[in-house]
Design a protein around this motif. Structure first.
Motif, short mmCIF file in Angstrom:
data_model
loop_
_atom_site.label_atom_id
_atom_site.label_comp_id
_atom_site.label_asym_id
_atom_site.label_seq_id
_atom_site.Cartn_x
_atom_site.Cartn_y
_atom_site.Cartn_z
N ASP A 63 0.58 -1.37 -0.44
CA ASP A 63 -0.13 -0.08 0.09
C ASP A 63 0.89 1.39 -0.23
O ASP A 63 1.65 1.63 0.65
CB ASP A 63 -0.96 0.28 1.28
N ARG A 64 0.54 2.23 -0.70
CA ARG A 64 1.46 3.34 -1.23
C ARG A 64 3.08 3.58 -1.19
O ARG A 64 3.06 3.16 -0.23
CB ARG A 64 1.21 4.54 0.39
N ASN A 65 3.29 3.02 -2.21
CA ASN A 65 5.18 3.54 -2.06
C ASN A 65 5.48 3.61 -4.08
O ASN A 65 4.54 4.48 -4.09
CB ASN A 65 5.13 1.90 -2.42
N LYS A 66 6.40 3.51 -3.70
CA LYS A 66 7.21 4.47 -5.33
C LYS A 66 7.20 3.28 -5.71
O LYS A 66 8.26 3.21 -6.41
CB LYS A 66 8.33 5.20 -5.14
N LEU A 67 7.19 1.80 -5.75
CA LEU A 67 7.44 1.17 -6.34
C LEU A 67 6.84 0.95 -8.06
O LEU A 67 5.40 1.28 -8.31
CB LEU A 67 7.43 -0.68 -5.40
N GLU A 68 8.46 0.44 -8.45
CA GLU A 68 7.41 0.96 -10.31
C GLU A 68 7.95 -0.57 -10.94
O GLU A 68 6.99 -1.44 -11.85
CB GLU A 68 8.90 1.88 -11.21
N HIS A 69 9.20 -1.40 -10.72
CA HIS A 69 9.18 -2.64 -11.02
C HIS A 69 9.90 -3.64 -10.74
O HIS A 69 10.19 -3.80 -9.34
CB HIS A 69 10.74 -3.25 -11.81
N TRP A 70 8.00 -4.62 -10.54
CA TRP A 70 8.55 -6.38 -9.80
C TRP A 70 8.79 -6.85 -10.18
O TRP A 70 8.35 -7.55 -10.90
CB TRP A 70 6.91 -6.29 -9.06
N TYR A 71 10.15 -7.78 -9.71
CA TYR A 71 10.27 -8.46 -10.70
C TYR A 71 10.06 -10.45 -9.81
O TYR A 71 10.66 -10.34 -8.19
CB TYR A 71 11.32 -9.47 -10.89
N ALA A 72 8.43 -11.19 -9.72
CA ALA A 72 8.80 -12.33 -8.99
C ALA A 72 8.12 -13.08 -9.99
O ALA A 72 7.82 -13.11 -10.75
CB ALA A 72 8.30 -12.11 -7.25
N ASP A 73 8.20 -14.47 -9.53
CA ASP A 73 7.86 -15.55 -9.74
C ASP A 73 7.25 -16.62 -8.70
O ASP A 73 7.02 -16.43 -7.40
CB ASP A 73 8.12 -16.03 -10.80
N TYR A 74 6.49 -17.88 -9.16
CA TYR A 74 5.75 -18.72 -8.22
C TYR A 74 7.24 -19.49 -7.78
O TYR A 74 6.88 -19.46 -5.86
CB TYR A 74 5.34 -19.91 -9.09
N THR A 75 7.88 -19.52 -7.48
CA THR A 75 9.09 -19.73 -6.46
C THR A 75 9.77 -19.19 -5.33
O THR A 75 10.08 -19.15 -4.70
CB THR A 75 10.83 -19.73 -7.06
N HIS A 76 8.90 -17.80 -5.78
CA HIS A 76 9.96 -16.28 -4.48
C HIS A 76 8.42 -16.42 -3.20
O HIS A 76 8.49 -16.06 -1.94
CB HIS A 76 9.53 -15.48 -5.08
N PHE A 77 6.89 -16.89 -4.00
CA PHE A 77 6.02 -16.72 -2.41
C PHE A 77 4.61 -18.17 -2.99
O PHE A 77 3.54 -18.02 -4.09
CB PHE A 77 4.93 -16.03 -3.40
N PRO A 78 5.27 -19.13 -2.53
CA PRO A 78 5.38 -20.73 -3.11
C PRO A 78 3.03 -20.83 -2.61
O PRO A 78 3.41 -21.55 -3.27
CB PRO A 78 6.04 -21.93 -2.83
N GLN A 79 3.28 -20.04 -1.70
CA GLN A 79 1.85 -20.39 -0.69
C GLN A 79 1.04 -19.39 -0.91
O GLN A 79 0.04 -19.22 -0.89
CB GLN A 79 2.35 -21.03 0.26
N LEU A 80 1.37 -18.09 -2.14
CA LEU A 80 0.35 -16.89 -1.54
C LEU A 80 -1.40 -17.66 -2.26
O LEU A 80 -0.88 -18.06 -3.31
CB LEU A 80 1.03 -15.89 -3.03
N GLN A 81 -2.22 -16.56 -1.41
CA GLN A 81 -2.96 -16.71 -1.86
C GLN A 81 -3.59 -15.67 -2.31
O GLN A 81 -5.01 -15.90 -3.10
CB GLN A 81 -3.93 -17.42 -0.60
#
Length: 880
Positions: free
Chosen positions: A780-798
């Motif tokens: 929430d509320r940030n200056k993030l522009e580019h986010w690089y991620a895949d299933y190996t970084h958050f394997p249990q994310l719902q």
């Protein structure tokens, strides 16, 4: 409230210091015997036993008062053996308190006078035990009489609770319900199907069933029909008699037949015929068990309609068949029902329509309330009278068939087992339309002593079970749920709250003090729970030595106002009487049970701090709490406080996390702190790295904000978290995304909320092998522009939630490959982010994954959602 009083007394006895020679050893045994009697389901509706409950309650309260007085005296006796240095330190603390808060005045009571009173208290306890012996003897005589229990008594099965007119021929607002249930009655399946209609009392279950039963299409479809009102007190023989008489083909009636003979007759009457049976007002699954075997299933589309207030009863006959949950009427349907009730098919005069809408809205969608108030309005159609009624609809209902109205609602209360009654009545302490947080409600119930301990479950889990039972009985309503489906907040309908207040008044259970009553008088006969609802600028004084809890609420317009409460609690009545200066912030409450499980909000300081080490303290909930001085904190730590039972500590301001302070809270599970940067104090002074010493901490919330216009500095990285942490919320830290590995490496982390620039930078690329158990992620509320991620970084994310991410270009496409991902939720993000979420969903659907949902909430959607909530409710909802 005999049961709740006994459970609270039981806790007092079991947790009292040993040895306590003044407490008779057989008192505990008598309490267990009484609880066993009240736990027996056969006693729930036994009027003879109910007459004794008031005596049990009063005797239990008196015993508890006396025992806590003895405990207080016992503690003072022990304090005499403490070194003079410690005693001197205590009075130094009191002196420091007086210097810091001049409004606090302490009255020391002579220790000698306390000891002199001990004999009187022992005599009082003996008198209470004699009273309990008398009650047990009376209960034994009642049980020997073997009075009839529900289901086997002499009650009339056809006794209906529908004595208040319900306009059953006018199903206003039930059109969709009717169409849906007609389809279920006339469509598939062909085998016998049970259709359960469930909802709170007065919501229109019987009206709906009656309109289905009398519908011409339904009449023509079924060969025979029967309607039976079961009610709370039923007799299987009478149920069968009514069903047999209704389904006989020869038109005759049967009398004085045995259950076996009636069962054979009923089965014969129904065999081979398509039948419709309505079992109205079912309260107990045993009622269904008593007759179900006599309904033949000839695969000819026969149907049974069952109406009930309890979800458990609704599901029981056929768990595979969906229940029909009744809902409250919309404002428009409420007005339509009110208009039809008053004017029939005629038009409402224009001058009355606006007032009528307001009256209908104040009935909060409950059809029974609308019909009752409609009966009153139909007798007098003057504009000034309608305006008067609109100002207080509940009182108007009370004047017009109010007894019958409350009698219908009271059936739900009367059906409650003893252990749930206090929990339900406790809901009356909260203001009207108050949104109640489940986590806080459970803590309050435990503190009050409502939860009877069991060896196999924690008090918290038992409290959740109690809560689920009340929800299933349609007595309280779920308002909001968490992302994982758990219940977050609750509300209680205004009319059911009125029921709480009426029953609570009879039971001397609680007292509401509002702005019209600035002083609540003293006296033993006063209610033991007080809730202050203050909407004005007037201070309210509460002074009574027998309260076991005090809750204080004020609305959002009362912020930054001093409120004075004079409180003398029972556990402290022999040692301390204080005038506490309380700074309120939005809302506050203070409750202290007889065992000292305290809940505190908005108290700048706890004036009775010398008793904290004996209080079995579980939860401290502040709006803004702090320790007034380093000297005082050191003195408390060294001599007075060991908070072994503390589980929750929240709302602290600028809390310095020294290792020594954290070690006195070894079992802390939840911690919430708010830090304000003033430009002069270094972040490192708060020693955040010591969080790691809270080995049992599961939830941590840290907010970092700037004071006034001071530039907010980034938090220097000295954070260290305990390995058992499951939920983490950070706000305003301004840490670099590169340092996220400190959080990602937490092995048990399941929920992460990053609010208001918790992390800074334009690029985030997590490391593989981190966030192995993370299920919920909020950014929430940030200056993030580019986010690089895949299933190996958050394997249990719902559940992924992005709010106000104005700079982010897109969600990584590979996120969609996470097998457990169920929801992507977006609020005020760039259109490219929304497009990427939709693309992820389309790709997953093309692969056969239909479980992923994308929810896009615009700002307008957010504003519209607020429009349905009154300003007052929103002000209250920010509080507890």
């Amino acid at each position: 409230m005999a049961y709740a009083a006994l459970v609270s007394l039981l806790r007092t006895l079991e947790e009292s210091p040993q040895p306590m020679q003044q407490i008779p050893s057989d008192l505990l045994e008598k309490v267990h015997r009484l609880l066993g009697i009240l736990d027996d389901p056969a006693t729930k509706n036994n009027l003879s036993i109910r007459d004794l409950e008031g005596k049990i309650r009063d005797a239990s309260f008196e015993a508890q008062d006396i025992i806590e007085s003895l405990i207080s005296t016992h503690q003072l006796e022990l304090s005499k053996s403490v070194s003079s240095g410690v005693c001197s330190c205590f009075w130094d603390i009191i002196s420091a308190l007086h210097d810091l808060f001049p409004a606090i005045h302490l009255c020391e009571t002579s220790t000698d006078s306390m000891y002199q009173g001990m004999n009187l208290e022992a005599k009082g306890l003996k008198r209470v035990i004699d009273e309990l012996d008398f009650i047990l003897e009376a209960l034994s005589m009642i049980n020997d009489g073997k009075e009839d229990a529900p289901g086997a008594g002499n009650s009339r099965a056809a006794d209906s609770s529908r004595s208040v007119a319900s306009n059953e021929s006018l199903p206003v607002g039930l059109d969709e319900d009717l169409l849906h249930l007609k389809d279920r009655l006339t469509g598939l399946p062909s085998n016998l199907n049970i259709i359960s209609i469930v909802g709170m009392g007065g919501i229109g279950k019987t009206t709906l069933a009656r309109n289905l039963y009398n519908d011409r299409l339904i009449e023509d479809r079924f060969d025979t029909r029967a309607w039976v009102v079961v009610s709370q007190n039923y007799h299987v023989q009478e149920l069968l008699t009514i069903l047999v008489n209704s389904t006989r083909q020869d038109g005759g009636e049967v009398h004085k037949k045995s259950i076996e003979e009636l069962a054979v007759r009923l089965h014969k009457n129904l065999k081979g015929r398509r039948y419709l049976i309505v079992m109205d007002d079912v309260w107990d699954v045993k009622a269904w068990d008593g007759v179900k075997r006599y309904f033949p299933d000839d695969n000819n589309s026969s149907r049974i309609i069952l109406t009930t207030r309890q979800s458990e009863v609704a599901i029981y006959p056929n768990p595979q068949s969906p229940i029909h949950q009744m809902t409250l009427l919309s404002p428009k349907s409420s007005w339509d029902l009110l208009r039809v009730t008053i004017f029939g098919q005629d038009d409402c005069p224009y001058a009355l329509e606006k007032i009528g809408w307001k009256i209908a809205e104040n009935c909060k969608g409950l059809p029974l309330a609308i019909v009752v108030i409609g009966g009153l309005l139909s007798r007098d159609k003057k504009e000034e009278d309608w305006k008067r009624i609109s100002r207080d609809v509940k009182s108007a209902i009370g004047r017009n068939d109010g007894d019958q109205f409350m009698q219908i609602l009271s059936l739900s209360y009367n059906s409650l087992p003893h252990h749930l009654r206090a929990c339900f009545l406790h809901m009356g302490l909260f203001p009207e339309d108050y949104e109640i947080f489940v986590s806080h409600l459970i803590k309050l119930w435990i503190a009050e002593g409502f939860i009877k301990p069991l060896p196999v479950e924690s008090l918290e889990q038992l409290a959740k079970d109690y809560l689920s039972d009340l929800i299933n009985r349609s007595l309280i309503e779920v308002r909001r749920r968490k992302h994982n489906g758990e219940i977050k907040t609750l509300i209680i309908h205004d009319m059911l709250r009125e029921l709480c207040l009426k029953k609570a008044e009879d039971e001397k259970f609680l007292k509401i003090v509002n702005s019209d009553c600035h002083v609540f008088p003293q006296g033993r006969n006063n209610h033991r729970r007080v809730s202050v609802h203050n909407d004005s600028l007037h201070p309210i004084t509460v002074h009574d030595q027998h309260h076991c809890s005090l809750l204080y609420f004020c609305d959002g317009h009362s912020n930054n106002r001093l409120v004075f409460l004079i409180v003398s609690f029972r556990m402290l009545k022999h040692s301390l009487v204080a005038c506490i200066n309380v700074q309120t912030l939005e809302s506050s409450n203070f409750s202290c049970s007889s065992k000292g499980d305290w809940h505190v909000r908005s108290l700048q300081f706890i004036s009775t701090i010398e008793h904290l080490d004996n209080a079995k303290l579980r939860h401290l909930l502040f709006d803004k709490g702090f320790l007034p001085s380093p000297f005082l904190a050191k003195a408390i730590l060294k001599h007075l406080v060991v908070l072994e039972n503390l589980q929750t500590l929240s709302g602290l301001k600028n809390f310095r996390c020294t290792k020594a302070v954290l070690e006195i809270m070894p079992n802390l599970k939840k911690l919430g702190i708010r830090y304000v940067y003033d430009g002069s104090t270094e972040w490192s002074a708060y020693e955040f790295n010591n969080f790691i010493h809270l080995h049992k901490l599961e939830t941590l919330k840290c907010m970092f904000i700037a004071k006034d216009n001071v530039a907010r500095e980034p938090l220097s990285l000295n954070l260290a978290f305990p390995l058992n942490l499951k939920k983490l919320t950070l706000s305003g830290c301004r840490i670099s995304w590169e340092e996220m590995t400190v959080i990602g490496s937490l092995p048990e982390l399941e929920e992460l909320k990053l609010r208001d620039y918790a992390f800074e930078g334009s690029v985030w690329e997590p490391n593989e092998g981190e966030f192995t158990k993370l299920k919920y992620l909020l950014i929430d509320r940030n200056k993030l522009e580019h986010w690089y991620a895949d299933y190996t970084h958050f394997p249990q994310l719902q559940h992924l939630c992005l709010n106000h991410c104005f700079e982010l270009e897109a969600i990584p496409t590979e996120i969609g490959d996470i097998g457990n991902l169920e929801m992507i939720e977006l609020f005020r993000c760039r259109s490219s982010v929304v497009a990427s979420a939709m693309l992820i969903q389309e790709q997953q659907q093309s692969l056969g994954n239909e479980g992923l949902r994308v929810r896009v909430n615009s700002y307008r959607d957010y504003v519209d959602s607020l429009d349905s909530t009154s300003l007052r409710q929103r002000a209250y909802a920010r509080g507890l």
